[in-house]
Design an enzyme around this catalytic site. Sequence first.
Site, PDB file in Angstrom:
ATOM      1  N   CYS A  91      -1.537   3.372  -5.403  1.00 39.79           N
ATOM      2  CA  CYS A  91      -1.031   2.813  -6.664  1.00 39.79           C
ATOM      3  C   CYS A  91      -2.205   2.444  -7.589  1.00 39.79           C
ATOM      4  O   CYS A  91      -2.894   3.304  -8.082  1.00 39.79           O
ATOM      5  CB  CYS A  91      -0.113   1.626  -6.352  1.00 39.79           C
ATOM      6  SG  CYS A  91       0.950   1.193  -7.739  1.00 39.79           S
ATOM      7  N   HIS A 208       3.819   3.590  -2.086  1.00 43.63           N
ATOM      8  CA  HIS A 208       3.250   2.585  -1.190  1.00 43.63           C
ATOM      9  C   HIS A 208       3.659   2.822   0.259  1.00 43.63           C
ATOM     10  O   HIS A 208       4.642   2.206   0.717  1.00 43.63           O
ATOM     11  CB  HIS A 208       3.744   1.192  -1.603  1.00 43.63           C
ATOM     12  CG  HIS A 208       3.144   0.682  -2.865  1.00 43.63           C
ATOM     13  ND1 HIS A 208       1.949   0.002  -2.893  1.00 43.63           N
ATOM     14  CD2 HIS A 208       3.564   0.763  -4.153  1.00 43.63           C
ATOM     15  CE1 HIS A 208       1.659  -0.332  -4.146  1.00 43.63           C
ATOM     16  NE2 HIS A 208       2.612   0.118  -4.934  1.00 43.63           N
ATOM     17  N   GLU A 210       2.422   1.586   2.833  1.00 43.13           N
ATOM     18  CA  GLU A 210       2.288   0.342   3.605  1.00 43.13           C
ATOM     19  C   GLU A 210       3.548  -0.517   3.504  1.00 43.13           C
ATOM     20  O   GLU A 210       3.759  -1.421   4.313  1.00 43.13           O
ATOM     21  CB  GLU A 210       1.049  -0.445   3.150  1.00 43.13           C
ATOM     22  CG  GLU A 210       1.191  -1.241   1.855  1.00 43.13           C
ATOM     23  CD  GLU A 210       1.056  -0.406   0.595  1.00 43.13           C
ATOM     24  OE1 GLU A 210       1.091   0.847   0.687  1.00 43.13           O
ATOM     25  OE2 GLU A 210       0.929  -0.989  -0.503  1.00 43.13           O
TER      26      GLU A 210
END
Lengths: 234, 80
Positions: A91, A208, A210
């Site tokens: 990002c 993302h 994660e």
Amino acid sequence: MKAAVIVFPGSNCDRDVQVALAQATARHASGGAPIMVWHKDADFEKVELIVLPGGFSYGDYLRCGAMAAQSPVMKEVVRRANRGVPVMGICNGFQILTEAGLLPGALIRNANLKFICRDVNLRVETSQSLFTGRYEEGQTIRVPVAHHDGNYIAGDEEMERMEDRGQIAFRYCAPDGTLTSDANPNGSARNIAGIFNETKTVLGLMPHPERLADPALGGSDGRPLFDGLVEALS
Amino acid sequence: MKARVHVTLKPGVLDPQGKAIHKALSGLGFETVERVRQGKVIELELSESDPERARESLRDMCEKLLANTVIENYAIELDA
């Protein structure tokens, strides 16, 4: 495997990515949790992976990632990346990598002008990289995006060179893997969600992984990225 | 010496903000508007008094930070 997560003023995904990497390291290798490196640190210990996390470094002043790209720590990150140390930018981290010249192109305002925060489907374009080895080529995964400036753009010639060299890592797609404009959340050229540098040692991606790397979070399609990285670098 | 740097998107680079402004102007009844592109202006005060050296230094600033030359053009204006 030891990783470093770079923390800028305004980073807000640094802890999430640290946890995802620490969990992957605990599953597959030794080395413990990644170290956190503050943006003012011009030097840090030797690591096998550097991660630039998501967030709003320096409040997105001037352009997203522009100020972070000039920070003391980034001079060292660029130096190490040029020597082959793998770097991943998620990002805002992707925006910083383009501003620092480690990845081609730029990320501009989303085509619909809105901040987009939702899950998207991604097609994995190659499994032949440090980052995507645990995915199958053509596999569709579900990962969230959360950005205002994720509209990827590069010159036509640059884009052709990237396609020829296999530098496209992920594209936004429909659930069945087809590339449609409806599946493209932000207007990115050629539905691009993530790219490699020429040597495939640097990855930048807007989504993302994660944030969906643990079943407790509602999905774990992001986990193979961290597992694969840890395995490849251990 | 005062300087202004105008940073604008290169032709061909999609400018969603310019488009939105265009739409809003049309909504207000400004029907003569054919195209809107949005950029930014950066005002600087320099201790340099030589215009040529000032210009050269400003070009360097634009290349390194003020503009992203992948997507943006810049123009430098010096106050006499």
